[in-house]
Design a protein around this motif. Structure first.
Motif, PDB file in Angstrom:
ATOM      1  N   GLY A  33      -6.986  -4.327  -0.733  1.00  0.00           N
ATOM      2  CA  GLY A  33      -8.006  -3.313  -0.776  1.00  0.00           C
ATOM      3  C   GLY A  33      -8.172  -2.634   0.594  1.00  0.00           C
ATOM      4  O   GLY A  33      -7.312  -2.726   1.444  1.00  0.00           O
ATOM      5  N   GLU A  34      -9.261  -1.927   0.719  1.00  0.00           N
ATOM      6  CA  GLU A  34      -9.521  -1.274   2.000  1.00  0.00           C
ATOM      7  C   GLU A  34     -10.521  -2.126   2.782  1.00  0.00           C
ATOM      8  O   GLU A  34     -11.709  -2.156   2.440  1.00  0.00           O
ATOM      9  CB  GLU A  34     -10.032   0.154   1.758  1.00  0.00           C
ATOM     10  N   THR A  47      -5.334  -3.755   8.825  1.00  0.00           N
ATOM     11  CA  THR A  47      -4.592  -2.621   8.260  1.00  0.00           C
ATOM     12  C   THR A  47      -5.566  -1.775   7.453  1.00  0.00           C
ATOM     13  O   THR A  47      -6.308  -2.305   6.626  1.00  0.00           O
ATOM     14  CB  THR A  47      -3.473  -3.114   7.320  1.00  0.00           C
ATOM     15  N   SER A  95      -2.192   3.237   7.601  1.00  0.00           N
ATOM     16  CA  SER A  95      -1.240   3.700   6.593  1.00  0.00           C
ATOM     17  C   SER A  95      -1.359   5.212   6.458  1.00  0.00           C
ATOM     18  O   SER A  95      -2.461   5.735   6.308  1.00  0.00           O
ATOM     19  CB  SER A  95      -1.554   3.053   5.245  1.00  0.00           C
ATOM     20  N   VAL A 109       4.878   4.318   3.589  1.00  0.00           N
ATOM     21  CA  VAL A 109       5.668   3.812   2.464  1.00  0.00           C
ATOM     22  C   VAL A 109       6.488   4.993   1.941  1.00  0.00           C
ATOM     23  O   VAL A 109       5.937   6.049   1.651  1.00  0.00           O
ATOM     24  CB  VAL A 109       4.765   3.267   1.334  1.00  0.00           C
ATOM     25  N   MET A 131       8.102  -1.280  -2.444  1.00  0.00           N
ATOM     26  CA  MET A 131       8.388  -2.620  -2.978  1.00  0.00           C
ATOM     27  C   MET A 131       7.887  -2.807  -4.400  1.00  0.00           C
ATOM     28  O   MET A 131       6.946  -2.142  -4.831  1.00  0.00           O
ATOM     29  CB  MET A 131       7.689  -3.679  -2.114  1.00  0.00           C
ATOM     30  N   MET A 141      -1.044  -5.959  -4.970  1.00  0.00           N
ATOM     31  CA  MET A 141      -1.113  -5.817  -3.517  1.00  0.00           C
ATOM     32  C   MET A 141      -2.573  -5.664  -3.063  1.00  0.00           C
ATOM     33  O   MET A 141      -2.981  -6.164  -2.023  1.00  0.00           O
ATOM     34  CB  MET A 141      -0.323  -4.562  -3.139  1.00  0.00           C
TER      35      MET A 141
HETATM   36  N1  SAM Z   1      -5.853  -0.266   2.314  1.00  0.00           N
HETATM   37  C1  SAM Z   1      -5.202  -0.642   3.509  1.00  0.00           C
HETATM   38  C2  SAM Z   1      -4.037   0.271   3.805  1.00  0.00           C
HETATM   39  O1  SAM Z   1      -3.591   0.983   2.895  1.00  0.00           O
HETATM   40  O2  SAM Z   1      -3.581   0.250   4.935  1.00  0.00           O
HETATM   41  C3  SAM Z   1      -4.749  -2.098   3.551  1.00  0.00           C
HETATM   42  C4  SAM Z   1      -4.192  -2.696   2.290  1.00  0.00           C
HETATM   43  S1  SAM Z   1      -2.647  -2.014   1.737  1.00  0.00           S
HETATM   44  C5  SAM Z   1      -2.362  -2.972   0.296  1.00  0.00           C
HETATM   45  C6  SAM Z   1      -1.538  -2.665   2.967  1.00  0.00           C
HETATM   46  C7  SAM Z   1      -0.212  -1.973   3.078  1.00  0.00           C
HETATM   47  O3  SAM Z   1       0.536  -2.200   1.917  1.00  0.00           O
HETATM   48  C8  SAM Z   1      -0.282  -0.461   3.251  1.00  0.00           C
HETATM   49  O4  SAM Z   1       0.420  -0.087   4.420  1.00  0.00           O
HETATM   50  C9  SAM Z   1       0.398   0.061   2.025  1.00  0.00           C
HETATM   51  O5  SAM Z   1       1.040   1.258   2.263  1.00  0.00           O
HETATM   52  C10 SAM Z   1       1.332  -1.057   1.672  1.00  0.00           C
HETATM   53  N2  SAM Z   1       1.760  -1.062   0.272  1.00  0.00           N
HETATM   54  C11 SAM Z   1       0.994  -1.060  -0.844  1.00  0.00           C
HETATM   55  N3  SAM Z   1       1.758  -1.042  -1.957  1.00  0.00           N
HETATM   56  C12 SAM Z   1       3.051  -1.048  -1.538  1.00  0.00           C
HETATM   57  C13 SAM Z   1       4.319  -1.027  -2.198  1.00  0.00           C
HETATM   58  N4  SAM Z   1       4.416  -1.015  -3.523  1.00  0.00           N
HETATM   59  N5  SAM Z   1       5.437  -1.046  -1.447  1.00  0.00           N
HETATM   60  C14 SAM Z   1       5.350  -1.069  -0.089  1.00  0.00           C
HETATM   61  N6  SAM Z   1       4.201  -1.093   0.600  1.00  0.00           N
HETATM   62  C15 SAM Z   1       3.061  -1.074  -0.115  1.00  0.00           C
END
Ligand code: SAM
Ligand code: SF4
Ligand code: SF4
Length: 369
Positions: free
Chosen positions: A99-100, A130, A154, A196, A226, A364
């Motif tokens: 989450g955030e 993050t 991100s 991403v 991913m 995630m």
């Molecule tokens: N909400 C925050 C953010 O977006 O930075 C923290 C949580 S987020 C789940 C953490 C990281 O996971 C982010 O950099 C996001 O881009 C990456 N992420 C989420 N889903 C992904 C995926 N399917 N493949 C690769 N990276 C992923």
């Protein structure tokens, strides 16, 4: 009409058994592949103000989605107690995620509690977070004052239309850039920017992002899309391998490889030949790095996962709330880590059609990135 998938997190609370005899933490515990326990990622909320199409697509995470009630979340005291136990096993780095994470109320208080912890060698913990940066401009100073050392932000595109298409809540690029600059000014650096790359969606942004962050204090990292969770409809054809990212950038901005900073560093590094900075590549699909994976993950409701792709976690919260002692919890963690043999990404690389496609994986947003 497309079939709607409703993902309900596993909320069982039956406490797992504590192994005997009890043992004291020695500062180092290694798993089946000789990997020490070194990092802990803690998801502090399963909610988010973005709906990134690759993480929390709107069709699944809509108004009917069953988010965790507040009582299910680990309290700050519980998180800090778990962190202390992990540090005794050798953890030196903690990353808050979600989450955030900036949506968690009073996060500054939690940061204050965690930043007071010391590693086994008496050094301050490497404490980072993050974020999607939506609240960063507003919160950077208070996070810094509370003891946060760094943030990773991100950002998936510089083009507003593409970024909005990806975050799906109409959030503007400029507001993220503002958050990054303020975080830098208050000392939350060096700041890493995670992009991403999803083929056909934002891969045309690789070069604009590289050009923008070259010659800045920020390190841009490209992350291969991913197959986490079960709701993003992952498809191997949409993964742009890191080698292709490097090829595209180097064709305009010459690059050279740089040695890793430390064993287990997730990103491969390159620097611009003209000395104007570096980039990182996180190649979890094309170049799995399980051999060096020293990370444990704690979900929002206190389940411990030994791999991002695990299908089930171990209920630390149940143990905590049942009143187990530190020695019992510590013994549980040591046994769990020693039994760990996870290497999902390596196995996926061996069979890139995706292993065990029907296996249920955690989201995630629940386990954190
Ligand atoms: N909400 C925050 C953010 O977006 O930075 C923290 C949580 S987020 C789940 C953490 C990281 O996971 C982010 O950099 C996001 O881009 C990456 N992420 C989420 N889903 C992904 C995926 N399917 N493949 C690769 N990276 C992923
Ligand atoms: Fe939210 Fe981060 Fe997932 Fe985007 S990647 S939906 S910002 S948790
Ligand atoms: Fe670590 Fe699992 Fe990712 Fe491999 S697949 S790097 S073991 S989290």
């Amino acid at each position: 009409m497309a079939e709607k998938i409703i993902i309900v997190p596993d909320r069982r609370t039956a406490a797992p058994a504590i192994p005997t005899p009890l043992e004291l933490a020695t500062g180092r515990v290694t798993d089946q592949l000789a990997r020490p326990l070194h990092d802990l990622r803690i998801s502090i909320t399963d909610r988010c103000n973005f709906r990134c199409v690759y993480c929390m697509p709107k069709e699944v995470f809509d108004k009917d989605y069953n988010y965790l009630p507040h009582s299910s979340l680990l309290t700050f005291e519980e998180i800090t107690r778990i962190a202390r136990l992990f540090i005794a096993h050798g953890v030196e780095k903690i990353r808050l995620t979600g989450g955030e994470p900036l949506l968690r109320k009073n996060i500054e208080k939690l940061i204050g509690m965690l930043s007071a912890l010391k590693t086994n060698s008496g050094k301050p913990l490497d404490l980072t977070l993050t974020t999607n940066a939506a609240l960063l401009a507003r919160k950077a100073q208070s996070l810094r004052d509370a003891g946060l050392q760094r943030v990773t932000v991100s950002l998936d595109a510089l083009d507003d239309a593409i970024f909005k298409q990806m975050n799906d809540v109409d959030f503007a690029v400029d507001d993220v850039l503002k958050g990054i600059d303020i975080a830098h000014q208050v000392g939350l650096g060096p700041i890493k920017i995670n992009m991403v790359v999803k083929g056909g969606m934002n891969d045309q942004q690789i070069l604009p992002m590289a050009r923008h962050f070259k010659n800045t204090p920020y390190i841009l990292r490209f992350i291969e899309y991913m197959d986490v969770g079960a709701s993003n409809g992952w498809n191997l054809d949409e993964v742009i391998p890191s080698s292709e990212v490097v090829r595209r950038i180097a064709a305009e901005l010459p690059l050279e490889a740089v040695a890793a900073n430390y064993t287990g560093e997730t990103a491969t590094r390159y620097r611009y030949v003209d000395g104007s900075g570096e980039i990182g590549l996180i190649s979890s699909v094309s170049h799995a790095f399980c051999g060096d994976c020293t990370r444990a993950r704690l979900s929002t409701e206190g389940k411990l996962y030994t791999c991002l792709f695990a299908h089930s976690g171990h209920d630390l919260r149940a143990l905590l709330r049942k009143g187990h002692s530190d020695a019992e919890l510590s013994t549980f963690v040591a046994h769990l880590w020693r039994a760990r043999g996870d290497r999902y990404s390596e196995l996926r690389t061996i069979n890139t059609s995706g292993i065990d496609k029907d296996r249920k994986k955690v989201e995630m947003s629940y386990i954190g990135g």
